[in-house]
Design a protein around this motif. Structure first.
Motif, PDB file in Angstrom:
ATOM      1  N   VAL A 100       6.577  -6.476   8.903  1.00 33.66           N
ATOM      2  CA  VAL A 100       6.823  -7.468   7.636  1.00 33.66           C
ATOM      3  C   VAL A 100       5.227  -7.624   7.413  1.00 33.66           C
ATOM      4  CG1 VAL A 100       7.134  -9.792   7.249  1.00 33.66           C
ATOM      5  CG2 VAL A 100       8.741  -8.647   8.767  1.00 33.66           C
ATOM      6  N   ILE A 101       5.293  -7.646   5.714  1.00 32.53           N
ATOM      7  CA  ILE A 101       3.992  -8.028   5.231  1.00 32.53           C
ATOM      8  C   ILE A 101       4.114  -9.303   4.563  1.00 32.53           C
ATOM      9  CG2 ILE A 101       2.048  -7.044   3.661  1.00 32.53           C
ATOM     10  CD1 ILE A 101       3.233  -4.218   3.806  1.00 32.53           C
ATOM     11  N   PRO A 102       3.241 -10.208   4.784  1.00 35.14           N
ATOM     12  CA  PRO A 102       3.307 -11.389   4.270  1.00 35.14           C
ATOM     13  C   PRO A 102       3.176 -11.377   2.468  1.00 35.14           C
ATOM     14  CG  PRO A 102       1.258 -11.529   5.493  1.00 35.14           C
ATOM     15  CD  PRO A 102       2.198 -10.009   5.742  1.00 35.14           C
ATOM     16  N   ALA A 103       2.435 -10.579   1.996  1.00 33.15           N
ATOM     17  CA  ALA A 103       2.190 -10.558   0.563  1.00 33.15           C
ATOM     18  C   ALA A 103       1.966  -8.874   0.403  1.00 33.15           C
ATOM     19  CB  ALA A 103       0.989 -11.367   0.208  1.00 33.15           C
ATOM     20  N   LEU A 104       2.724  -8.614  -0.582  1.00 29.79           N
ATOM     21  CA  LEU A 104       2.387  -7.034  -1.060  1.00 29.79           C
ATOM     22  C   LEU A 104       1.384  -6.970  -2.515  1.00 29.79           C
ATOM     23  CD1 LEU A 104       2.789  -4.146  -0.501  1.00 29.79           C
ATOM     24  CD2 LEU A 104       4.963  -4.189  -1.910  1.00 29.79           C
ATOM     25  N   SER A 105       0.532  -6.446  -2.649  1.00 30.59           N
ATOM     26  CA  SER A 105      -0.154  -6.435  -3.734  1.00 30.59           C
ATOM     27  C   SER A 105       0.148  -5.363  -4.861  1.00 30.59           C
ATOM     28  CB  SER A 105      -1.778  -6.488  -3.348  1.00 30.59           C
ATOM     29  OG  SER A 105      -2.039  -5.304  -2.532  1.00 30.59           O
ATOM     30  N   VAL A 106       0.840  -4.548  -4.540  1.00 30.15           N
ATOM     31  CA  VAL A 106       1.090  -3.309  -5.580  1.00 30.15           C
ATOM     32  C   VAL A 106       2.545  -3.342  -6.074  1.00 30.15           C
ATOM     33  CG1 VAL A 106      -0.496  -1.911  -4.435  1.00 30.15           C
ATOM     34  CG2 VAL A 106       2.006  -1.576  -3.876  1.00 30.15           C
ATOM     35  N   ALA A 107       2.723  -3.098  -7.234  1.00 27.60           N
ATOM     36  CA  ALA A 107       4.132  -3.107  -7.933  1.00 27.60           C
ATOM     37  C   ALA A 107       4.656  -1.691  -8.093  1.00 27.60           C
ATOM     38  CB  ALA A 107       3.919  -3.641  -9.325  1.00 27.60           C
ATOM     39  N   TYR A 108       5.987  -1.682  -8.219  1.00 29.50           N
ATOM     40  CA  TYR A 108       6.728  -0.321  -8.532  1.00 29.50           C
ATOM     41  C   TYR A 108       6.230   0.658  -7.246  1.00 29.50           C
ATOM     42  CZ  TYR A 108       7.970  -1.814 -12.926  1.00 29.50           C
ATOM     43  OH  TYR A 108       8.414  -2.583 -14.100  1.00 29.50           O
ATOM     44  N   GLN A 113       6.583   6.857   5.709  1.00 27.08           N
ATOM     45  CA  GLN A 113       6.064   6.699   6.952  1.00 27.08           C
ATOM     46  C   GLN A 113       5.282   7.983   7.773  1.00 27.08           C
ATOM     47  OE1 GLN A 113       8.938   6.271  10.255  1.00 27.08           O
ATOM     48  NE2 GLN A 113       7.911   4.602  11.051  1.00 27.08           N
ATOM     49  N   PHE A 114       4.164   7.421   8.477  1.00 24.57           N
ATOM     50  CA  PHE A 114       3.273   8.739   8.899  1.00 24.57           C
ATOM     51  C   PHE A 114       3.928   9.098  10.257  1.00 24.57           C
ATOM     52  CE2 PHE A 114       0.180   6.756   6.065  1.00 24.57           C
ATOM     53  CZ  PHE A 114      -0.399   7.818   5.606  1.00 24.57           C
ATOM     54  N   PRO A 115       3.576  10.439  10.920  1.00 23.30           N
ATOM     55  CA  PRO A 115       4.207  10.439  12.056  1.00 23.30           C
ATOM     56  C   PRO A 115       4.027   9.492  13.314  1.00 23.30           C
ATOM     57  CG  PRO A 115       3.141  12.587  11.103  1.00 23.30           C
ATOM     58  CD  PRO A 115       2.606  11.294  10.163  1.00 23.30           C
ATOM     59  N   ASP A 116       3.059   8.956  13.228  1.00 29.35           N
ATOM     60  CA  ASP A 116       2.562   7.857  14.351  1.00 29.35           C
ATOM     61  C   ASP A 116       3.188   6.504  14.197  1.00 29.35           C
ATOM     62  OD1 ASP A 116       1.032   6.677  12.291  1.00 29.35           O
ATOM     63  OD2 ASP A 116      -0.967   6.563  13.053  1.00 29.35           O
ATOM     64  N   GLY A 117       4.012   6.505  13.218  1.00 35.64           N
ATOM     65  CA  GLY A 117       4.868   5.064  12.781  1.00 35.64           C
ATOM     66  C   GLY A 117       4.099   4.263  11.828  1.00 35.64           C
ATOM     67  N   ALA A 118       3.042   4.438  11.475  1.00 36.50           N
ATOM     68  CA  ALA A 118       2.410   3.764  10.603  1.00 36.50           C
ATOM     69  C   ALA A 118       3.233   3.911   8.930  1.00 36.50           C
ATOM     70  CB  ALA A 118       1.061   3.890  10.231  1.00 36.50           C
ATOM     71  N   PHE A 119       3.293   2.991   8.164  1.00 38.79           N
ATOM     72  CA  PHE A 119       3.865   3.018   6.736  1.00 38.79           C
ATOM     73  C   PHE A 119       2.824   3.348   5.899  1.00 38.79           C
ATOM     74  CE2 PHE A 119       6.738   0.546   9.491  1.00 38.79           C
ATOM     75  CZ  PHE A 119       7.950   1.174   8.835  1.00 38.79           C
ATOM     76  N   LEU A 120       3.272   3.863   4.737  1.00 34.54           N
ATOM     77  CA  LEU A 120       2.497   4.262   3.599  1.00 34.54           C
ATOM     78  C   LEU A 120       3.389   3.602   2.485  1.00 34.54           C
ATOM     79  CD1 LEU A 120       0.268   5.467   2.026  1.00 34.54           C
ATOM     80  CD2 LEU A 120       1.661   7.312   1.621  1.00 34.54           C
ATOM     81  N   VAL A 121       2.540   2.550   1.572  1.00 34.54           N
ATOM     82  CA  VAL A 121       3.049   2.119   0.284  1.00 34.54           C
ATOM     83  C   VAL A 121       2.111   2.466  -0.794  1.00 34.54           C
ATOM     84  CG1 VAL A 121       3.751   0.018  -0.745  1.00 34.54           C
ATOM     85  CG2 VAL A 121       4.205   0.053   1.709  1.00 34.54           C
ATOM     86  N   VAL A 122       2.539   3.063  -1.735  1.00 36.71           N
ATOM     87  CA  VAL A 122       1.675   3.522  -3.111  1.00 36.71           C
ATOM     88  C   VAL A 122       2.292   2.880  -4.217  1.00 36.71           C
ATOM     89  CG1 VAL A 122       0.932   5.321  -4.202  1.00 36.71           C
ATOM     90  CG2 VAL A 122       1.094   5.587  -1.778  1.00 36.71           C
ATOM     91  N   GLY A 123       1.663   2.212  -5.115  1.00 38.99           N
ATOM     92  CA  GLY A 123       1.980   1.585  -6.377  1.00 38.99           C
ATOM     93  C   GLY A 123       2.083   2.504  -7.277  1.00 38.99           C
ATOM     94  N   ALA A 124       3.208   2.759  -8.148  1.00 39.19           N
ATOM     95  CA  ALA A 124       3.190   4.026  -8.927  1.00 39.19           C
ATOM     96  C   ALA A 124       2.284   3.759 -10.223  1.00 39.19           C
ATOM     97  CB  ALA A 124       4.666   4.089  -9.737  1.00 39.19           C
ATOM     98  N   ARG A 125       1.824   2.772 -10.545  1.00 38.00           N
ATOM     99  CA  ARG A 125       0.891   2.425 -11.640  1.00 38.00           C
ATOM    100  C   ARG A 125      -0.547   1.877 -11.142  1.00 38.00           C
ATOM    101  NH1 ARG A 125       3.125   3.468 -16.146  1.00 38.00           N
ATOM    102  NH2 ARG A 125       0.953   4.519 -16.519  1.00 38.00           N
TER     103      ARG A 125
END
Length: 335
Positions: A100-108, A113-125
């Motif tokens: 859970v992330i309390p505030a996400l700063s990217v849109a779209y 997920q990385f092999p070690d379990g960490a997540f990747l979130v990338v905004g399209a713009r």
């Protein structure tokens, strides 16, 4: 994955119920507690990865700026940063990991997920400003802690993380040719000028196509498979195979607007065309040419039309997500 109505939607016309091949319904993804709106879904090495928000927060991640005359443009950042839950399903309908992330700063957002379990979130713009680029890429630990921020540029059509942790990105036209401050006389070239780029976990380029060759004006389909990366790109829609740092380009005939590409041994399948998003075109690769062997349509399990869905491909499997409903089609099961 950002998909427009023509390329990403599975068709809605009624069909005969005795047609083949049919996709398999895997079930409905279960949302994490407190987050009931599916914002974004992708497919990682181990299965679906999704980003969820509340009903109030989800619209903030797909906002657009309205311009005089009726034009509108997607925002690079939400007007208010909602709380979100990242969920990895590991080939199941119930999340094995939730952060859970309390505030996400990217849109779209794209999510992986990385092999070690960490997540990747990338905004399209992503905009370039006088103070530098916006930070549209975020690595998040399984505990929800932000580990790293960086920039993968503007115009992200596809983002997939490989089994070795490499981030593969496919860009649409604005990410290739420039917009939002990129590619101007006093700003840097777009980071996605090559069309397909490999990034390290610390957001450093490790490989890209040669931008001067102009192979990609828009990366329509991308598939990070175990032994190669596959793509089909605008303008001529060749089948591109990338392995060991080299690309092989195979010309196609009568292929337009695919939303997905899958591969099994010596066969390749292209999913969708401009006119028919359910189209399945299968062929083999020989001497720089994709030789078509069959052209048919995919159908829902009951023989009806497939619902509108996002399309994601990994290896030999196409994954269709119609809101929470998850369907798959495996090229290995198609003769």
């Amino acid at each position: 994955m950002v998909v427009d109505d023509l390329r990403g939607a599975m068709f809605s016309r009624s069909r005969s119920k005795d047609r083949q091949p049919r996709v398999r319904w895997r079930g409905a993804l279960a949302p994490p507690s407190g987050f009931d709106s599916l914002v974004s879904v992708g497919v990682g090495v181990s299965g679906p990865v999704a980003l969820w928000a509340s009903a109030e927060g989800a619209p903030k991640l797909h906002e657009r700026d309205e311009q005089p005359g009726g034009a509108s443009f997607p925002r690079t950042r939400p007007s208010a940063e909602p709380a979100v839950a990242l969920a990895a399903y590991n080939d199941s309908l119930t999340a094995a990991t939730v952060a859970v992330i309390p505030a996400l700063s990217v849109a779209y957002p794209h999510v992986q997920q990385f092999p070690d379990g960490a997540f990747l979130v990338v905004g399209a713009r992503c905009s370039w400003t006088d103070s530098g680029p916006e930070q549209n890429a975020i690595v998040i630990g399984a505990d929800g802690r932000i580990i790293r921020r960086g920039c993968l540029g503007d115009g992200l059509q596809h983002v997939q993380v490989a089994a070795d942790g490499t981030i593969w990105a496919g860009y649409f036209d604005e990410g290739v040719f420039g917009n939002l401050g990129w590619g101007g006389p006093n700003s840097p070239d777009p980071l996605g000028a090559a069309g397909i780029v490999a990034w390290s976990r610390v957001f450093e380029k490790t490989w890209e196509l040669d931008p001067d060759e102009g192979l990609v004006a828009d990366c329509y389909a991308l598939n990070v498979a175990p032994d190669a990366v596959w793509a089909c790109t605008y303008t001529d829609f060749p089948v591109v195979r990338i392995a060991d740092g080299h690309e092989q380009v195979h010309d196609t005939e009568d292929v337009t607007g695919p939303s997905g590409i899958i591969a099994a041994h010596d066969r390749v399948g292209l999913i969708g065309t401009y006119r028919d998003p359910s189209r399945l075109i299968v062929g083999s690769l020989t001497d720089g040419v994709f030789t078509e062997t069959s052209r048919t349509n995919l159908w829902a399990p009951d023989g009806a039309a497939l619902p509108m869905a996002q399309v994601h491909c990994r290896g030999s499997v196409t994954h269709f997500f119609s809101n929470r409903d998850w369907y798959t089609f495996d090229l290995n099961e198609f003769e």
